[in-house]
Design a protein around this motif. Structure first.
Motif, PDB file in Angstrom:
ATOM      1  N   ALA A 268       0.851  -1.193   0.000  1.00 29.71           N
ATOM      2  CA  ALA A 268       0.000   0.000   0.000  1.00 29.71           C
ATOM      3  C   ALA A 268       0.883   1.237   0.000  1.00 29.71           C
ATOM      4  N   GLY A 269       0.255   2.389  -0.242  1.00 30.89           N
ATOM      5  CA  GLY A 269       0.955   3.666  -0.233  1.00 30.89           C
ATOM      6  C   GLY A 269       0.503   4.532   0.930  1.00 30.89           C
ATOM      7  N   LEU A 270       1.443   5.037   1.712  1.00 24.89           N
ATOM      8  CA  LEU A 270       1.142   5.862   2.887  1.00 24.89           C
ATOM      9  C   LEU A 270       1.447   7.325   2.605  1.00 24.89           C
ATOM     10  N   THR A 271       0.640   8.200   3.177  1.00 28.94           N
ATOM     11  CA  THR A 271       0.966   9.617   3.124  1.00 28.94           C
ATOM     12  C   THR A 271       2.201   9.889   3.980  1.00 28.94           C
ATOM     13  N   ASP A 272       2.808  11.043   3.761  1.00 29.44           N
ATOM     14  CA  ASP A 272       4.028  11.349   4.517  1.00 29.44           C
ATOM     15  C   ASP A 272       3.765  11.392   6.023  1.00 29.44           C
ATOM     16  N   ARG A 273       2.581  11.841   6.424  1.00 25.77           N
ATOM     17  CA  ARG A 273       2.263  11.923   7.853  1.00 25.77           C
ATOM     18  C   ARG A 273       2.155  10.532   8.463  1.00 25.77           C
ATOM     19  N   ASP A 274       1.480   9.604   7.758  1.00 28.03           N
ATOM     20  CA  ASP A 274       1.351   8.245   8.273  1.00 28.03           C
ATOM     21  C   ASP A 274       2.677   7.496   8.192  1.00 28.03           C
ATOM     22  N   ALA A 275       3.459   7.760   7.149  1.00 27.85           N
ATOM     23  CA  ALA A 275       4.745   7.076   7.002  1.00 27.85           C
ATOM     24  C   ALA A 275       5.694   7.409   8.148  1.00 27.85           C
ATOM     25  N   MET A 276       5.574   8.598   8.723  1.00 29.83           N
ATOM     26  CA  MET A 276       6.423   8.970   9.851  1.00 29.83           C
ATOM     27  C   MET A 276       6.005   8.258  11.128  1.00 29.83           C
ATOM     28  N   ARG A 277       4.787   7.715  11.183  1.00 29.45           N
ATOM     29  CA  ARG A 277       4.313   7.027  12.379  1.00 29.45           C
ATOM     30  C   ARG A 277       4.561   5.521  12.321  1.00 29.45           C
ATOM     31  N   VAL A 278       4.567   4.955  11.124  1.00 27.13           N
ATOM     32  CA  VAL A 278       4.702   3.507  10.968  1.00 27.13           C
ATOM     33  C   VAL A 278       6.170   3.118  11.011  1.00 27.13           C
ATOM     34  N   ARG A 279       6.452   1.977  11.647  1.00 26.45           N
ATOM     35  CA  ARG A 279       7.816   1.456  11.708  1.00 26.45           C
ATOM     36  C   ARG A 279       7.816  -0.031  11.377  1.00 26.45           C
ATOM     37  N   THR A 280       8.945  -0.515  10.904  1.00 27.09           N
ATOM     38  CA  THR A 280       9.093  -1.939  10.622  1.00 27.09           C
ATOM     39  C   THR A 280       8.901  -2.743  11.908  1.00 27.09           C
ATOM     40  N   GLY A 281       8.085  -3.788  11.828  1.00 27.65           N
ATOM     41  CA  GLY A 281       7.769  -4.602  12.988  1.00 27.65           C
ATOM     42  C   GLY A 281       6.425  -4.293  13.616  1.00 27.65           C
ATOM     43  N   ASP A 282       5.770  -3.211  13.197  1.00 26.33           N
ATOM     44  CA  ASP A 282       4.437  -2.894  13.728  1.00 26.33           C
ATOM     45  C   ASP A 282       3.447  -3.987  13.343  1.00 26.33           C
ATOM     46  N   LYS A 283       2.550  -4.298  14.253  1.00 27.65           N
ATOM     47  CA  LYS A 283       1.516  -5.293  13.997  1.00 27.65           C
ATOM     48  C   LYS A 283       0.407  -4.680  13.150  1.00 27.65           C
ATOM     49  N   ALA A 284      -0.193  -5.513  12.308  1.00 28.01           N
ATOM     50  CA  ALA A 284      -1.226  -5.030  11.400  1.00 28.01           C
ATOM     51  C   ALA A 284      -2.279  -6.112  11.208  1.00 28.01           C
ATOM     52  N   SER A 285      -3.426  -5.698  10.685  1.00 30.17           N
ATOM     53  CA  SER A 285      -4.499  -6.620  10.329  1.00 30.17           C
ATOM     54  C   SER A 285      -5.052  -6.203   8.979  1.00 30.17           C
ATOM     55  N   VAL A 286      -5.524  -7.189   8.204  1.00 31.74           N
ATOM     56  CA  VAL A 286      -6.023  -6.940   6.851  1.00 31.74           C
ATOM     57  C   VAL A 286      -7.367  -7.619   6.699  1.00 31.74           C
ATOM     58  N   HIS A 287      -8.300  -6.887   6.126  1.00 35.41           N
ATOM     59  CA  HIS A 287      -9.632  -7.435   5.848  1.00 35.41           C
ATOM     60  C   HIS A 287      -9.905  -7.306   4.349  1.00 35.41           C
ATOM     61  N   PHE A 288     -10.239  -8.427   3.718  1.00 33.05           N
ATOM     62  CA  PHE A 288     -10.572  -8.453   2.299  1.00 33.05           C
ATOM     63  C   PHE A 288     -12.081  -8.563   2.129  1.00 33.05           C
ATOM     64  N   ASP A 289     -12.635  -7.758   1.234  1.00 31.92           N
ATOM     65  CA  ASP A 289     -14.063  -7.876   0.944  1.00 31.92           C
ATOM     66  C   ASP A 289     -14.383  -9.229   0.318  1.00 31.92           C
ATOM     67  N   ALA A 290     -13.405  -9.814  -0.390  1.00 33.32           N
ATOM     68  CA  ALA A 290     -13.631 -11.116  -1.005  1.00 33.32           C
ATOM     69  C   ALA A 290     -13.656 -12.244   0.022  1.00 33.32           C
ATOM     70  N   VAL A 291     -13.088 -11.991   1.215  1.00 32.30           N
ATOM     71  CA  VAL A 291     -13.109 -12.984   2.297  1.00 32.30           C
ATOM     72  C   VAL A 291     -13.691 -12.281   3.525  1.00 32.30           C
ATOM     73  N   PRO A 292     -14.989 -11.998   3.535  1.00 30.36           N
ATOM     74  CA  PRO A 292     -15.565 -11.131   4.570  1.00 30.36           C
ATOM     75  C   PRO A 292     -15.574 -11.723   5.969  1.00 30.36           C
ATOM     76  N   ASP A 293     -15.487 -13.050   6.072  1.00 20.95           N
ATOM     77  CA  ASP A 293     -15.607 -13.677   7.389  1.00 20.95           C
ATOM     78  C   ASP A 293     -14.268 -13.932   8.054  1.00 20.95           C
ATOM     79  N   ARG A 294     -13.200 -13.314   7.558  1.00 22.40           N
ATOM     80  CA  ARG A 294     -11.887 -13.599   8.129  1.00 22.40           C
ATOM     81  C   ARG A 294     -11.012 -12.355   8.115  1.00 22.40           C
ATOM     82  N   THR A 295     -10.233 -12.199   9.168  1.00 21.83           N
ATOM     83  CA  THR A 295      -9.256 -11.121   9.270  1.00 21.83           C
ATOM     84  C   THR A 295      -7.868 -11.728   9.372  1.00 21.83           C
ATOM     85  N   PHE A 296      -6.942 -11.242   8.558  1.00 15.79           N
ATOM     86  CA  PHE A 296      -5.581 -11.779   8.505  1.00 15.79           C
ATOM     87  C   PHE A 296      -4.648 -10.858   9.284  1.00 15.79           C
TER      88      PHE A 296
END
Length: 382
Positions: free
Chosen positions: A206-234
């Motif tokens: 994904a592409g982050l704005t400069d403001r968000d890019a300054m907050r995110v660091r390598t190793g941060d935990k994340a979650s992803v939700h796909f509309d094609a797989v609505p019943d599951r979060t990765f």
């Protein structure tokens, strides 16, 4: 002079008679003001504690899932495509033949270069004998030697072109796109296939704005939700954060590796949420200026500013109006500037409160005890 006193004496006596009555009225008014039963009732409200904006405002952005390495495959030289042996979505192994050019012209170039090498070798051998008999000069021998070296280089070039007239998989992966078809003519370097390599796995990019890019660091935990797989979060982890902005979009690339997503097809669009870890510098700044509060606490909004009521005092809390600047709205929370780190904001009941009004804080336990079910159970109790 004696005639003036009778006119003043009745007034003096009347004022003296009114003094006890006026004192009683003043005492009654004071008692009425001090009586809590006669004061305006306290407004019932619910409150919430402000929180650190860096900890409660995750970064949310839309990205595309796919292989971390997308390898464009092309022929080194131009020619006519003879075969394309795979389709999009095919799984391939390292070294597998994927496509090939018509080799007749290329094989002819290799044969021609081989003939040139053979002739140069004969010329070089003959000149060596003549030079040994002092018939040929040193310059002539050097010329045929150079010609032999050039012929050998031409043969090497022809053989390399022959090798790269076919496309083989550089590593195991999945064919993402197929641009070439048999019979079509391609130029040197024109992309024929796109391979998603499996050596470094697959990520959501994904592409982050400069403001968000300054907050995110390598190793941060994340979650992803796909509309094609609505019943599951990765769940995933940030594995890469670009250090330079894309020249076209001005955003910084972020890559998140996902667990349990091997069976998903490439190209899925997902909603990425990164739980940002606050830095010491950000925490110090947010402690004095920027905090997260429930959206219900905002009233009288005007562009990027709004009013928030905070609670001051202990036994008899008082509402105080504070004007804040709204920096960001995220779900049911807002990031604002202008509140103290230990402030409590009024959420439920905020539209009915005025500055300086007495309030009564209602907790969830109070609401539960006042519910019909709780009242019925209390009545049935022995």
């Amino acid at each position: 002079m004696s005639t003036a006193y009778p006119s003043l004496r009745p007034t003096t006596y009347l004022s003296a008679a009114l003094l006890p009555l006026l004192a009683a009225c003043s005492e009654s008014a004071a008692n009425k003001t001090a009586d809590p039963a006669n004061a305006s009732p306290a407004i019932p409200v619910s409150v919430a504690q402000v929180s650190d904006a860096s900890a409660s405002a995750p970064v949310t952005v839309t990205g595309t899932f796919g292989s971390r390495d997308e390898i464009p495959l092309a022929f080194k030289i131009g020619g006519v495509v003879a075969r394309v042996l795979v389709d999009e979505g095919a799984t391939v192994q390292r070294g597998q033949l994927l496509a090939a050019l018509d080799l007749r012209e290329i094989d002819a170039a290799v044969a021609k270069a081989q003939v040139g090498v053979d002739k140069a070798q004969r010329d070089h051998a003959r000149l060596e004998r003549l030079a040994a008999d002092s018939v040929a000069t040193l310059a002539q021998l050097q010329d045929v030697t150079s010609a032999l070296d050039a012929a050998r280089a031409d043969l090497t070039t022809a053989r390399v072109n022959r090798e790269y007239a076919t496309i083989v998989a550089p590593e195991a992966g999945i064919v993402l796109r197929r641009q070439g078809t048999p019979g079509s003519t391609v130029s040197a370097g024109q992309q024929v296939l796109s391979l998603g390599g499996s050596q470094r796995g697959r990520v959501l990019r994904a592409g982050l704005t400069d403001r968000d890019a300054m907050r995110v660091r390598t190793g941060d935990k994340a979650s992803v939700h796909f509309d094609a797989v609505p019943d599951r979060t990765f769940n995933g982890t940030v594995v890469l954060l670009g250090r330079a902005a894309d020249a076209r979009t001005g955003t910084f690339t972020v890559e998140v590796s996902l667990s349990g997503a091997d069976a998903l097809p490439s190209g899925l669009v997902g909603q990425l949420t990164v739980q940002v870890r606050p830095t010491q510098q950000a925490s110090a700044a947010n402690a004095t200026a920027r905090h997260a509060i429930p959206v219900d606490a905002l009233i009288e909004a005007d562009k990027d500013s709004a009013t928030v009521f905070t609670v001051k005092g202990g036994a008899e809390p008082i509402a105080q109006a504070v004007r804040v600047r709204v920096a960001q709205l995220q779900g049911d929370h807002a990031t604002v500037d202008g509140l103290d780190a230990d402030a409590q904001v009024i959420t439920r009941g905020a539209p009915y409160v005025t500055h300086g009004a007495r309030v009564r804080i209602i907790t969830q336990a109070t609401l539960d005890s006042a519910s019909p079910a709780a009242t019925a159970n209390k009545g049935n109790a022995p």
